[in-house]
Design an enzyme around this catalytic site. Structure first.
Site, PDB file in Angstrom:
ATOM      1  N   GLY A  33       0.839  -1.204   0.000  1.00 40.26           N
ATOM      2  CA  GLY A  33       0.000   0.000   0.000  1.00 40.26           C
ATOM      3  C   GLY A  33       0.863   1.239   0.000  1.00 40.26           C
ATOM      4  O   GLY A  33       2.092   1.168   0.158  1.00 40.26           O
ATOM      5  N   LEU A  34       0.203   2.366  -0.173  1.00 41.07           N
ATOM      6  CA  LEU A  34       0.905   3.659  -0.225  1.00 41.07           C
ATOM      7  C   LEU A  34       1.641   3.953   1.078  1.00 41.07           C
ATOM      8  O   LEU A  34       1.270   3.416   2.136  1.00 41.07           O
ATOM      9  CB  LEU A  34      -0.115   4.779  -0.468  1.00 41.07           C
ATOM     10  CG  LEU A  34      -0.800   4.836  -1.826  1.00 41.07           C
ATOM     11  CD1 LEU A  34      -1.950   5.856  -1.787  1.00 41.07           C
ATOM     12  CD2 LEU A  34       0.189   5.187  -2.932  1.00 41.07           C
ATOM     13  N   SER A  35       2.602   4.835   1.007  1.00 43.74           N
ATOM     14  CA  SER A  35       3.248   5.342   2.213  1.00 43.74           C
ATOM     15  C   SER A  35       2.166   6.034   3.057  1.00 43.74           C
ATOM     16  O   SER A  35       1.357   6.795   2.523  1.00 43.74           O
ATOM     17  CB  SER A  35       4.337   6.345   1.818  1.00 43.74           C
ATOM     18  OG  SER A  35       4.921   6.904   2.960  1.00 43.74           O
ATOM     19  N   GLY A  36       2.128   5.716   4.334  1.00 49.98           N
ATOM     20  CA  GLY A  36       1.128   6.319   5.217  1.00 49.98           C
ATOM     21  C   GLY A  36      -0.213   5.604   5.229  1.00 49.98           C
ATOM     22  O   GLY A  36      -1.137   6.014   5.931  1.00 49.98           O
ATOM     23  N   SER A  37      -0.320   4.508   4.455  1.00 48.75           N
ATOM     24  CA  SER A  37      -1.604   3.790   4.425  1.00 48.75           C
ATOM     25  C   SER A  37      -1.825   3.003   5.722  1.00 48.75           C
ATOM     26  O   SER A  37      -2.960   2.641   6.046  1.00 48.75           O
ATOM     27  CB  SER A  37      -1.679   2.851   3.209  1.00 48.75           C
ATOM     28  OG  SER A  37      -0.632   1.897   3.257  1.00 48.75           O
ATOM     29  N   GLY A  38      -0.760   2.708   6.435  1.00 58.20           N
ATOM     30  CA  GLY A  38      -0.900   2.008   7.716  1.00 58.20           C
ATOM     31  C   GLY A  38      -0.248   0.631   7.746  1.00 58.20           C
ATOM     32  O   GLY A  38      -0.521  -0.161   8.653  1.00 58.20           O
ATOM     33  N   SER A  40       2.940  -0.394   8.398  1.00 56.02           N
ATOM     34  CA  SER A  40       3.804  -0.676   9.560  1.00 56.02           C
ATOM     35  C   SER A  40       2.964  -0.779  10.829  1.00 56.02           C
ATOM     36  O   SER A  40       3.158  -1.706  11.638  1.00 56.02           O
ATOM     37  CB  SER A  40       4.844   0.430   9.754  1.00 56.02           C
ATOM     38  OG  SER A  40       5.642   0.536   8.616  1.00 56.02           O
ATOM     39  N   SER A 107       5.899  -1.945  -2.133  1.00 54.94           N
ATOM     40  CA  SER A 107       5.882  -2.909  -3.259  1.00 54.94           C
ATOM     41  C   SER A 107       4.867  -2.476  -4.325  1.00 54.94           C
ATOM     42  O   SER A 107       3.842  -3.129  -4.503  1.00 54.94           O
ATOM     43  CB  SER A 107       5.635  -4.340  -2.768  1.00 54.94           C
ATOM     44  OG  SER A 107       4.668  -4.425  -1.755  1.00 54.94           O
TER      45      SER A 107
HETATM   46  N1  PPS Z   1      10.698   7.976  -3.186  1.00 51.00           N
HETATM   47  C1  PPS Z   1      10.099   7.297  -2.200  1.00 51.00           C
HETATM   48  N2  PPS Z   1       8.943   6.640  -2.459  1.00 51.00           N
HETATM   49  C2  PPS Z   1       8.337   5.945  -1.463  1.00 51.00           C
HETATM   50  N3  PPS Z   1       8.814   5.853  -0.187  1.00 51.00           N
HETATM   51  C3  PPS Z   1       9.964   6.496   0.098  1.00 51.00           C
HETATM   52  C4  PPS Z   1      10.645   7.235  -0.892  1.00 51.00           C
HETATM   53  N4  PPS Z   1      11.759   7.785  -0.322  1.00 51.00           N
HETATM   54  C5  PPS Z   1      11.772   7.383   0.957  1.00 51.00           C
HETATM   55  N5  PPS Z   1      10.693   6.603   1.220  1.00 51.00           N
HETATM   56  C6  PPS Z   1      10.509   5.927   2.521  1.00 51.00           C
HETATM   57  O1  PPS Z   1      10.841   4.565   2.267  1.00 51.00           O
HETATM   58  C7  PPS Z   1       9.783   3.709   2.648  1.00 51.00           C
HETATM   59  C8  PPS Z   1       9.405   2.759   1.497  1.00 51.00           C
HETATM   60  O2  PPS Z   1      10.285   1.733   1.422  1.00 51.00           O
HETATM   61  P1  PPS Z   1       9.845   0.361   0.759  1.00 51.00           P
HETATM   62  O3  PPS Z   1      11.046  -0.497   0.858  1.00 51.00           O
HETATM   63  O4  PPS Z   1       8.600  -0.109   1.394  1.00 51.00           O
HETATM   64  O5  PPS Z   1       9.553   0.792  -0.757  1.00 51.00           O
HETATM   65  S1  PPS Z   1       9.390  -0.135  -2.042  1.00 51.00           S
HETATM   66  O6  PPS Z   1       8.598  -1.324  -1.650  1.00 51.00           O
HETATM   67  O7  PPS Z   1      10.712  -0.505  -2.501  1.00 51.00           O
HETATM   68  O8  PPS Z   1       8.692   0.698  -3.033  1.00 51.00           O
HETATM   69  C9  PPS Z   1       8.591   4.566   2.949  1.00 51.00           C
HETATM   70  O9  PPS Z   1       8.044   3.976   4.110  1.00 51.00           O
HETATM   71  P2  PPS Z   1       6.480   3.854   4.388  1.00 51.00           P
HETATM   72  O10 PPS Z   1       6.040   5.284   4.552  1.00 51.00           O
HETATM   73  O11 PPS Z   1       6.441   3.079   5.679  1.00 51.00           O
HETATM   74  O12 PPS Z   1       5.798   3.158   3.280  1.00 51.00           O
HETATM   75  C10 PPS Z   1       9.140   5.957   3.134  1.00 51.00           C
HETATM   76  O13 PPS Z   1       9.320   6.196   4.502  1.00 51.00           O
HETATM   77  N1  ADP Z   2      -6.887   2.042  10.844  1.00 52.52           N
HETATM   78  C1  ADP Z   2      -5.609   2.397  10.790  1.00 52.52           C
HETATM   79  N2  ADP Z   2      -4.670   1.477  10.517  1.00 52.52           N
HETATM   80  C2  ADP Z   2      -3.355   1.825  10.460  1.00 52.52           C
HETATM   81  N3  ADP Z   2      -2.893   3.085  10.651  1.00 52.52           N
HETATM   82  C3  ADP Z   2      -3.791   4.053  10.945  1.00 52.52           C
HETATM   83  C4  ADP Z   2      -5.167   3.747  11.013  1.00 52.52           C
HETATM   84  N4  ADP Z   2      -5.795   4.904  11.301  1.00 52.52           N
HETATM   85  C5  ADP Z   2      -4.867   5.861  11.403  1.00 52.52           C
HETATM   86  N5  ADP Z   2      -3.643   5.365  11.206  1.00 52.52           N
HETATM   87  C6  ADP Z   2      -2.410   6.166  11.270  1.00 52.52           C
HETATM   88  O1  ADP Z   2      -1.864   6.270   9.955  1.00 52.52           O
HETATM   89  C7  ADP Z   2      -0.440   6.308  10.019  1.00 52.52           C
HETATM   90  C8  ADP Z   2       0.091   5.163   9.185  1.00 52.52           C
HETATM   91  O2  ADP Z   2       1.501   5.178   9.215  1.00 52.52           O
HETATM   92  P1  ADP Z   2       2.355   3.894   8.939  1.00 52.52           P
HETATM   93  O3  ADP Z   2       1.849   2.725   9.696  1.00 52.52           O
HETATM   94  O4  ADP Z   2       3.794   4.289   9.136  1.00 52.52           O
HETATM   95  O5  ADP Z   2       2.045   3.652   7.390  1.00 52.52           O
HETATM   96  P2  ADP Z   2       2.971   2.995   6.288  1.00 52.52           P
HETATM   97  O6  ADP Z   2       3.828   1.959   6.961  1.00 52.52           O
HETATM   98  O7  ADP Z   2       2.016   2.410   5.299  1.00 52.52           O
HETATM   99  O8  ADP Z   2       3.781   4.127   5.725  1.00 52.52           O
HETATM  100  C9  ADP Z   2      -0.047   6.180  11.476  1.00 52.52           C
HETATM  101  O9  ADP Z   2       0.175   7.474  11.991  1.00 52.52           O
HETATM  102  C10 ADP Z   2      -1.296   5.550  12.116  1.00 52.52           C
HETATM  103  O10 ADP Z   2      -1.451   5.899  13.469  1.00 52.52           O
END
Ligand code: PPS
Ligand code: ADP
Length: 208
Positions: A33-38, A40, A107
């Site tokens: 899923g997208l970065s910030g989707s939840g 981790s 991914s």
């Molecule tokens: N350009 C760019 N695009 C997306 N994400 C970025 C980028 N640069 C740094 N980050 C940080 O790296 C985390 C993503 O790493 P991943 O190994 O999950 O990425 S991937 O599967 O290879 O696409 C990602 O973590 P999550 O936010 O937890 O998804 C970001 O914190």
């Molecule tokens: N239902 C939910 N499930 C997971 N995260 C949530 C949810 N609602 C809100 N959040 C918040 O969204 C953010 C997700 O961040 P994170 O887990 O780092 O996402 P990712 O790993 O996809 O980048 C966290 O701040 C988390 O507290």
């Protein structure tokens, strides 16, 4: 590429033997899923839930792996493919060791995820799409990365300047903007129960 002079060294203990020892089967929960989707947040919640039920699990989180195993990789399509390939191989070792591997990687490319799936037996690779609209991920922006990506400081940022290809038929879909964290974790837990990967165990040591 494996060398023709390198042979496979078989183990005396099979994966099935390890399942017997652990009283549960092994699999990979592949959270995409997208970065910030939840991803981790959900991965570590699942890990805690399983631990509290005496189930052996381990999280392979993209951010963490990029500090070590995948530390030499960036965010080009080629580097992301290699990131996913290495992580899938690491997850395969954990599954072979009898554990539930919880992978949390953006991914973004279907082909890479399908390549990862191909390493596993039928039913072992459970793709979990952590679905969340881009604008919500951007509002959450837990690490301030979307702001930097919009400002042009981070290039090739998924969802902004790099693609994310949604899964066509994931085993599980989680809508993290509509379901609570606990409801999402329960949904995955129930999937593991229904597919007889785990059973309801007598709870052991509890982590809050
Ligand atoms: N350009 C760019 N695009 C997306 N994400 C970025 C980028 N640069 C740094 N980050 C940080 O790296 C985390 C993503 O790493 P991943 O190994 O999950 O990425 S991937 O599967 O290879 O696409 C990602 O973590 P999550 O936010 O937890 O998804 C970001 O914190
Ligand atoms: N239902 C939910 N499930 C997971 N995260 C949530 C949810 N609602 C809100 N959040 C918040 O969204 C953010 C997700 O961040 P994170 O887990 O780092 O996402 P990712 O790993 O996809 O980048 C966290 O701040 C988390 O507290």
């Amino acid at each position: 590429m494996s060398d023709k002079h390198i042979q496979w060294q078989p183990s005396n203990i099979s994966k099935k033997d390890r399942h017997l020892l652990n009283s549960h089967k092994s699999c990979v929960l592949w959270l995409t899923g997208l970065s910030g989707s939840g991803k981790s947040t959900l991965a570590y919640e699942m890990d805690r839930l399983l631990y509290n039920q005496n189930v052996r699990s381990y999280v392979l989180d993209g951010d963490n792996l990029r500090h070590g195993l995948n530390g030499n990789l960036g965010f080009s399509p080629e580097d992301r493919s290699e990131n996913i390939r290495r992580t899938a191989e690491a997850a395969k070792l954990l599954v072979d060791a009898g554990m539930i591997a919880i992978v949390a990687l953006i991914s973004p490319y279907r082909a890479d995820r399908e390549q990862a799936r191909s390493l596993f037996s039928e039913g072992e690779f459970i793709e979990v799409y952590v679905d969340c609209p881009l604008h919500i991920c951007e509002e959450r922006d837990p690490k301030g990365l979307y702001m930097k990506a919009r400002a042009g400081v981070i290039p090739n940022f998924t969802g902004i300047t790099a693609p994310y290809e949604q899964p066509f038929s994931p085993e599980i879909v989680i809508s993290s903007n509509r379901q609570s964290l606990q409801a999402s974790a329960s949904r995955i837990y129930d999937y593991l129960l229904v597919h007889q990967i785990i059973e309801n165990h007598i709870p052991g040591i509890s982590i809050e």
